[in-house]
Design a protein around this motif. Structure first.
Motif, PDB file in Angstrom:
ATOM      1  N   UNK A   1       0.847  -1.211   0.031  1.00 46.83           N
ATOM      2  CA  UNK A   1       0.057  -0.061   0.032  1.00 46.83           C
ATOM      3  C   UNK A   1       0.871   1.193   0.046  1.00 46.83           C
ATOM      4  N   UNK A   2       2.148   1.195   0.423  1.00 48.64           N
ATOM      5  CA  UNK A   2       3.147   2.201   0.356  1.00 48.64           C
ATOM      6  C   UNK A   2       2.931   3.020  -1.041  1.00 48.64           C
ATOM      7  N   UNK A   3       2.578   4.351  -0.886  1.00 45.81           N
ATOM      8  CA  UNK A   3       2.445   5.299  -1.939  1.00 45.81           C
ATOM      9  C   UNK A   3       1.449   4.906  -2.922  1.00 45.81           C
ATOM     10  N   UNK A   4       0.374   3.861  -2.567  1.00 43.76           N
ATOM     11  CA  UNK A   4      -0.680   3.343  -3.187  1.00 43.76           C
ATOM     12  C   UNK A   4      -1.865   3.963  -2.821  1.00 43.76           C
ATOM     13  N   UNK A   5      -2.902   3.268  -2.966  1.00 47.47           N
ATOM     14  CA  UNK A   5      -4.495   3.426  -2.325  1.00 47.47           C
ATOM     15  C   UNK A   5      -5.021   2.170  -1.845  1.00 47.47           C
ATOM     16  N   UNK A   6      -5.395   2.451  -0.363  1.00 53.17           N
ATOM     17  CA  UNK A   6      -6.151   1.156   0.138  1.00 53.17           C
ATOM     18  C   UNK A   6      -7.648   1.391  -0.424  1.00 53.17           C
ATOM     19  N   UNK A   7      -8.014   0.500  -0.883  1.00 54.21           N
ATOM     20  CA  UNK A   7      -9.463   0.364  -1.419  1.00 54.21           C
ATOM     21  C   UNK A   7     -10.579  -0.217  -0.525  1.00 54.21           C
ATOM     22  N   UNK A   8      -9.932  -1.253   0.314  1.00 58.09           N
ATOM     23  CA  UNK A   8     -10.791  -1.808   1.511  1.00 58.09           C
ATOM     24  C   UNK A   8      -9.871  -1.972   2.351  1.00 58.09           C
ATOM     25  N   UNK A   9      -9.938  -1.555   3.595  1.00 61.38           N
ATOM     26  CA  UNK A   9      -9.199  -1.582   4.627  1.00 61.38           C
ATOM     27  C   UNK A   9      -9.057  -3.166   5.101  1.00 61.38           C
ATOM     28  N   UNK A  10      -8.121  -3.670   5.850  1.00 64.20           N
ATOM     29  CA  UNK A  10      -8.292  -4.995   6.351  1.00 64.20           C
ATOM     30  C   UNK A  10      -9.428  -5.357   7.457  1.00 64.20           C
ATOM     31  N   UNK A  11      -9.950  -6.144   6.991  1.00 63.78           N
ATOM     32  CA  UNK A  11     -11.221  -6.364   8.290  1.00 63.78           C
ATOM     33  C   UNK A  11     -11.527  -7.991   8.081  1.00 63.78           C
ATOM     34  N   UNK A  12     -12.015  -8.417   9.240  1.00 63.74           N
ATOM     35  CA  UNK A  12     -12.577  -9.832   9.162  1.00 63.74           C
ATOM     36  C   UNK A  12     -13.846 -10.016   8.425  1.00 63.74           C
ATOM     37  N   UNK A  13     -13.885 -10.847   7.630  1.00 64.57           N
ATOM     38  CA  UNK A  13     -15.352 -10.812   6.774  1.00 64.57           C
ATOM     39  C   UNK A  13     -16.070 -11.915   7.331  1.00 64.57           C
ATOM     40  N   UNK A  14     -17.293 -11.915   6.826  1.00 63.30           N
ATOM     41  CA  UNK A  14     -18.296 -12.891   7.218  1.00 63.30           C
ATOM     42  C   UNK A  14     -18.001 -14.264   6.948  1.00 63.30           C
ATOM     43  N   UNK A  15     -17.149 -14.607   5.933  1.00 64.51           N
ATOM     44  CA  UNK A  15     -16.572 -15.972   5.626  1.00 64.51           C
ATOM     45  C   UNK A  15     -15.376 -16.196   6.640  1.00 64.51           C
ATOM     46  N   UNK A  16     -14.970 -15.362   7.614  1.00 61.76           N
ATOM     47  CA  UNK A  16     -14.034 -15.650   8.296  1.00 61.76           C
ATOM     48  C   UNK A  16     -12.550 -15.395   8.122  1.00 61.76           C
ATOM     49  N   UNK A  17     -12.329 -14.798   7.071  1.00 67.39           N
ATOM     50  CA  UNK A  17     -11.012 -14.314   6.570  1.00 67.39           C
ATOM     51  C   UNK A  17     -10.676 -12.872   7.103  1.00 67.39           C
ATOM     52  N   UNK A  18      -9.559 -12.547   7.289  1.00 66.20           N
ATOM     53  CA  UNK A  18      -8.889 -11.178   7.190  1.00 66.20           C
ATOM     54  C   UNK A  18      -8.513 -10.987   5.649  1.00 66.20           C
ATOM     55  N   UNK A  19      -9.121  -9.816   5.406  1.00 66.40           N
ATOM     56  CA  UNK A  19      -9.333  -9.395   3.922  1.00 66.40           C
ATOM     57  C   UNK A  19      -9.004  -8.051   3.853  1.00 66.40           C
ATOM     58  N   UNK A  20      -8.439  -7.508   2.509  1.00 68.14           N
ATOM     59  CA  UNK A  20      -8.255  -6.400   2.218  1.00 68.14           C
ATOM     60  C   UNK A  20      -7.961  -6.169   0.767  1.00 68.14           C
ATOM     61  N   UNK A  21      -8.230  -4.868   0.131  1.00 64.89           N
ATOM     62  CA  UNK A  21      -7.892  -4.852  -1.330  1.00 64.89           C
ATOM     63  C   UNK A  21      -6.838  -3.479  -1.294  1.00 64.89           C
ATOM     64  N   UNK A  22      -6.093  -3.269  -2.353  1.00 69.12           N
ATOM     65  CA  UNK A  22      -5.317  -1.982  -2.431  1.00 69.12           C
ATOM     66  C   UNK A  22      -4.853  -2.069  -3.978  1.00 69.12           C
ATOM     67  N   UNK A  23      -4.584  -0.796  -4.185  1.00 65.49           N
ATOM     68  CA  UNK A  23      -3.942  -0.440  -5.576  1.00 65.49           C
ATOM     69  C   UNK A  23      -2.687   0.144  -5.162  1.00 65.49           C
ATOM     70  N   UNK A  24      -1.613  -0.577  -5.901  1.00 67.00           N
ATOM     71  CA  UNK A  24      -0.156  -0.370  -5.553  1.00 67.00           C
ATOM     72  C   UNK A  24       0.292   1.092  -6.205  1.00 67.00           C
ATOM     73  N   UNK A  25       1.342   1.298  -5.948  1.00 68.60           N
ATOM     74  CA  UNK A  25       1.975   2.722  -6.682  1.00 68.60           C
ATOM     75  C   UNK A  25       2.289   2.336  -8.127  1.00 68.60           C
ATOM     76  N   UNK A  26       2.067   1.240  -8.655  1.00 72.83           N
ATOM     77  CA  UNK A  26       2.280   1.213 -10.117  1.00 72.83           C
ATOM     78  C   UNK A  26       0.772   1.009 -10.778  1.00 72.83           C
ATOM     79  N   UNK A  27      -0.201   1.115  -9.958  1.00 77.64           N
ATOM     80  CA  UNK A  27      -1.571   1.068 -10.551  1.00 77.64           C
ATOM     81  C   UNK A  27      -2.357  -0.352 -10.549  1.00 77.64           C
ATOM     82  N   UNK A  28      -1.500  -1.373 -10.192  1.00 78.89           N
ATOM     83  CA  UNK A  28      -1.908  -2.771  -9.837  1.00 78.89           C
ATOM     84  C   UNK A  28      -2.982  -2.945  -8.789  1.00 78.89           C
ATOM     85  N   UNK A  29      -3.872  -3.847  -9.003  1.00 80.87           N
ATOM     86  CA  UNK A  29      -4.824  -4.109  -8.075  1.00 80.87           C
ATOM     87  C   UNK A  29      -4.498  -5.319  -7.449  1.00 80.87           C
ATOM     88  N   UNK A  30      -4.552  -5.459  -6.022  1.00 82.70           N
ATOM     89  CA  UNK A  30      -4.288  -6.463  -5.051  1.00 82.70           C
ATOM     90  C   UNK A  30      -5.181  -6.853  -4.313  1.00 82.70           C
TER      91      UNK A  30
END
Length: 136
Positions: free
Chosen positions: A99-128
């Motif tokens: 996430x450094x110099x990128x954008x956090x799209x969905x902060x890390x959180x525990x989901x309804x399916x029991x996983x720790x989950x998050x999404x981001x776009x890195x500084x190169x524009x790639x989605x994770x």
């Protein structure tokens, strides 16, 4: 069968893949255009461009290139790299680094399916998509 992600850059493949190695660890190899049979067919300015890069760590294989088709390279939201981590600690570390110099799209959180989950776009524009599921 196995699916590997293959990223395309426009001259900054070495920088991006080195960044991903710093974030994820692993062994990184590069083949430049200048070190390949394509060298004679390409303009001098492209000799240092990356023909093929591979980052390997266990089952993780991330490949990339600087070779762009005739059409311009357009980043979109139709491709994401999904990273399943073996521990919360590793997930949080990778998430913070990517996430450094990128954008956090969905902060890390525990989901309804029991996983720790998050999404981001890195500084190169790639989605994770990062996921840790303690149930697996």
């Amino acid at each position: 069968m196995q699916i590997n992600s293959y990223l395309t850059f426009n001259g900054n493949c070495r920088e991006a893949m080195t960044f991903y190695q710093e974030c994820l660890g692993g062994e990184l190899t590069f083949q430049t255009i200048g070190d390949s049979p394509l060298s004679k067919k390409m303009p001098t300015k492209m000799k240092n461009y990356i023909l093929h890069a591979t980052l390997k760590k266990g089952k993780l294989i991330l490949m990339a290139t600087d070779i762009v088709d005739e059409k311009p390279l357009e980043k979109g939201n139709t491709l994401a790299l999904s990273l399943n981590c073996k521990s919360k600690k590793k997930l949080k570390s990778c998430f913070t680094k990517l996430a450094a110099n990128g954008t956090i799209n969905h902060n890390l959180e525990t989901t309804f399916w029991g996983a720790l989950f998050g999404t981001l776009t890195d500084k190169f524009g790639n989605h994770w998509i990062l996921n840790y599921n303690s149930n697996n």
